[in-house]
Structures are given as C-alpha cells and as structure tokens.
Design an enzyme around this catalytic site. Structure first.
Site, mmCIF file in Angstrom:
data_model
loop_
_atom_site.group_PDB
_atom_site.id
_atom_site.type_symbol
_atom_site.label_atom_id
_atom_site.label_comp_id
_atom_site.label_asym_id
_atom_site.label_seq_id
_atom_site.Cartn_x
_atom_site.Cartn_y
_atom_site.Cartn_z
ATOM 1 N N LYS A 49 0.835 -1.211 0.000
ATOM 2 C CA LYS A 49 0.000 0.000 0.000
ATOM 3 C C LYS A 49 0.867 1.258 0.000
ATOM 4 O O LYS A 49 0.591 2.213 -0.720
ATOM 5 C CB LYS A 49 -0.946 -0.029 1.214
ATOM 6 C CG LYS A 49 -2.051 -1.067 1.050
ATOM 7 C CD LYS A 49 -2.805 -1.377 2.337
ATOM 8 C CE LYS A 49 -3.759 -2.549 2.081
ATOM 9 N NZ LYS A 49 -4.445 -3.039 3.291
ATOM 10 N N GLN A 93 -4.830 -1.804 9.571
ATOM 11 C CA GLN A 93 -4.663 -3.106 8.917
ATOM 12 C C GLN A 93 -5.199 -4.237 9.808
ATOM 13 O O GLN A 93 -4.857 -4.310 10.983
ATOM 14 C CB GLN A 93 -3.180 -3.324 8.602
ATOM 15 C CG GLN A 93 -2.881 -4.606 7.846
ATOM 16 C CD GLN A 93 -3.477 -4.616 6.444
ATOM 17 O OE1 GLN A 93 -3.344 -3.673 5.684
ATOM 18 N NE2 GLN A 93 -4.170 -5.700 6.108
ATOM 19 N N ASP A 116 -11.181 2.586 4.133
ATOM 20 C CA ASP A 116 -11.324 1.127 4.095
ATOM 21 C C ASP A 116 -12.800 0.742 3.976
ATOM 22 O O ASP A 116 -13.129 -0.401 3.641
ATOM 23 C CB ASP A 116 -10.734 0.541 5.387
ATOM 24 C CG ASP A 116 -9.838 -0.641 5.134
ATOM 25 O OD1 ASP A 116 -9.669 -1.007 3.957
ATOM 26 O OD2 ASP A 116 -9.323 -1.207 6.109
#
Ligand code: NDP
Length: 290
Positions: A49, A93, A116
């Site tokens: 990322k 994450q 997200d």
C-alpha cells in the site's frame, strides 16, 4: 475463456489516479496506515500500500504500534488521526490482536476518513445507494473488475460465496443496486447453506470469498459463467523458496476451461483492492479540500 487481468486493470486505474493527483495544487492526499504488531501478511500488505501510494503521489504516514497496545491506546491514536487536518484517509490493517475488538476499531475511524469502508455509516450507505461514502476496497475492486472487463450484471444471477462484512455482504449489496452495471439477482451462500453446488451451478457470475483453498470445483460451476476468485490462501509447497504458494478459493485448473471469464490468483482481485484504497484516499482528499 478470458482471463480477467487484475494487474493490468489496477495499473490503468493507478495511472488515472496519478494523473488526477498531478493536477492538484496545495497539500496532496495523505493516507495514515496503522499496523499493529508484525503479522507477516500485514507487513507485506502495508508495504504494498505504501509503495502504490508513493507511485501515485499520495503521502503515506506509517504508524506501527506494538502488538501489546491496549484498545484504549489504539482508540486514542485513531482519535488523534481523526482530528489531524493533514490526514485524509485512515486504514487500520487487519487482523488485529485478539484483545482488540476489530469492529469497534473500524467504528472509531471517522466516516469521512474511513477509506477502508468498514465504518457502520459507510456500510449503510451501500444499502441506501448513497455514493457520498466509501465502499470497502475489495468489493469495490470486484465491481470495477467486472465493469472494466465488460461484464454487465443486469438481469444476471450473481451467487456470492461468503457473507463477511469485508467482502461477501458489501459485494452482494453492490450487485443488487438499482443502477447501470448492477441490477443483478443475488444469492448469498455461507457455511450453513444446504445444497451449495446446486445453487452455485445457477450462477451466471460466481464470486468466491470463503477462504478455503480450491473449494470451488468444476461440478459447482455452470459452463459459460464468469468466476471471480477473491480467496488468498497459503498452501504448503516444498518447491517454493517460501515453502508455500498462494491459491484462490477456486480450483483454477478444472474450473477455468468451463468459464467465459475468470480472475487468477494471484493477479486478480488482490491488486484491485490496493488500487481502490488509493481511489478512496483521493476521493477523501477531494472532499476535504473542496
Ligand atoms: P471470512 O472468514 O470473514 O468469511 C468467510 C465466509 O465464507 C463466511 O461467511 C463463511 O460462512 C463462509 N464459508 C466458510 N467455509 C464455507 C463453506 N465450507 N461453505 C460455504 N461457506 C463457507 O473471510 P473474508 O471474507 O475476510 O475472506 C475470504 C477470502 O478472501 C479469504 O481467502 C481472504 O484471504 C480473501 N480476501 C482477499 C482479499 C483480496 O484483496 N483479494 C481481501 C479480503 C479477503 P459463515 O459466515 O457461516 O461462517
């Protein structure tokens, strides 16, 4: 059979985003990536990322709290990022350590920075067909892959294998939306579904997201179907340096000859997930500076 090349489609999307970011004046987009502990898969996902962000011109801020961080401390860290005017998007994450309530963490991220797409408000906006929010990156990537590979879902029977909040439920809601490219008839299957192969065999488009290596076999697929394989499973393989190989939820060797289109693993849905995260970050920045 046509292979849906996720690497190529993601590269096109990344080039589009790079061109868009290049036109921006003032502060560019900034993405905060929070990785708790050193889970090896998370280390490699965050690295990927960060690399893709740099390629586009998105600044990433990497925050690496120890695995021992308490939920209260993690909330405080998120609150600070929520309040930081120089941060457009926040990604925590997963997986998180067992002592932390993952869903509570997803809810803690401010909806306008939730790139997200796991905050309650953003999940709800998919059901309301409200485009102002953020769609979770993997489901958004699947829809983009289908659209860019010329698969219109209108009137099609889409069968989704898996009902997670991260993939199965949102992708089913997206396929169901009353809009161009969607408008599908949707069935969601899970571990309590009876006669699973009889249902999957009805699918014009089969989306497999269950986390079981090569679970979908040829007898479960209608000839001519479009198959999207979301699964990323590590299977022991002594011939590999790493000791494992990556495989999807679909038995590619037997299923692919039957399909009209199929995504490979790796190189299908995976690269799209990262590209959609960047698309959401650029969108968050656009909203914040507008
Ligand atoms: P979850 O484990 O959260 O959900 C799995 C779902 O599959 C559940 O709904 C479960 O049912 C269902 N399921 C499990 N076993 C069976 C079975 N034997 N028959 C029918 N249904 C079953 O997984 P995720 O949604 O998070 O991820 C799914 C896969 O996708 C994983 O391999 C993951 O690594 C991958 N993934 C890939 C991404 C990418 O970027 N390409 C991103 C995210 C995930 P129940 O609800 O009843 O338990």
């Amino acid at each position: 059979m046509e292979l849906i090349d996720g690497n190529q489609i993601a590269a096109t999307l990344i080039a589009e985003l790079k061109a868009e970011v290049a036109t921006l004046s003032g502060r560019g987009p900034c993405l905060a990536l929070v990785r708790v502990g050193d889970d090896p898969a998370s280390v490699s996902y965050v690295k990927k990322k960060e690399k893709t962000a740099a390629e586009i011109g998105v600044t990433s801020r990497i925050i690496l709290p120890p695995v021992t961080i308490s939920q209260t401390e993690l909330f405080k860290l998120i609150d600070d990022l929520n309040a930081d005017a120089t941060v457009d998007g926040i990604l925590v994450q997963s997986p998180l350590p067992k002592h932390i309530d993952e869903v509570a963490v997803f809810r803690r991220v401010a909806p306008e920075k939730d790139v997200d797409g796991f905050n309650t408000l953003n999940l709800g906006k998919i059901a309301q067909e409200d485009d102002s929010g953020f769609v979770a990156c993997t489901p958004a990537g699947i829809v983009e892959l289908l659209a860019r590979s010329g698969t219109d879902l209108k009137g099609k029977h889409v069968v989704v294998l898996g009902r997670s909040l991260i993939v199965g439920k949102p992708v089913a809601l997206l396929a169901l939306q009353k809009r161009a490219g969607a408008n599908a008839t949707v069935t969601i299957c899970h571990s309590a579904t009876a006669n699973l192969p009889a249902i999957t065999r009805q699918a014009d488009v089969l989306i497999a997201a269950i986390g079981r290596a090569e679970f979908v076999t040829a007898d479960m697929v209608k000839p001519g179907a479009v198959v999207i394989d979301v699964g990323i499973n590590r299977v022991p393989d002594a011939t590999k340096k790493t000791g494992y190989r990556l495989t999807g939820d679909v038995n590619f060797a037997t299923v692919s000859p039957l399909c009209s289109k199929i995504t490979p693993v790796p190189g299908g849905v995976g690269p799209m997930t990262v590209a959609m995260l960047m698309k959401n970050t650029v969108k968050a920045h656009r909203h914040r500076v507008a």
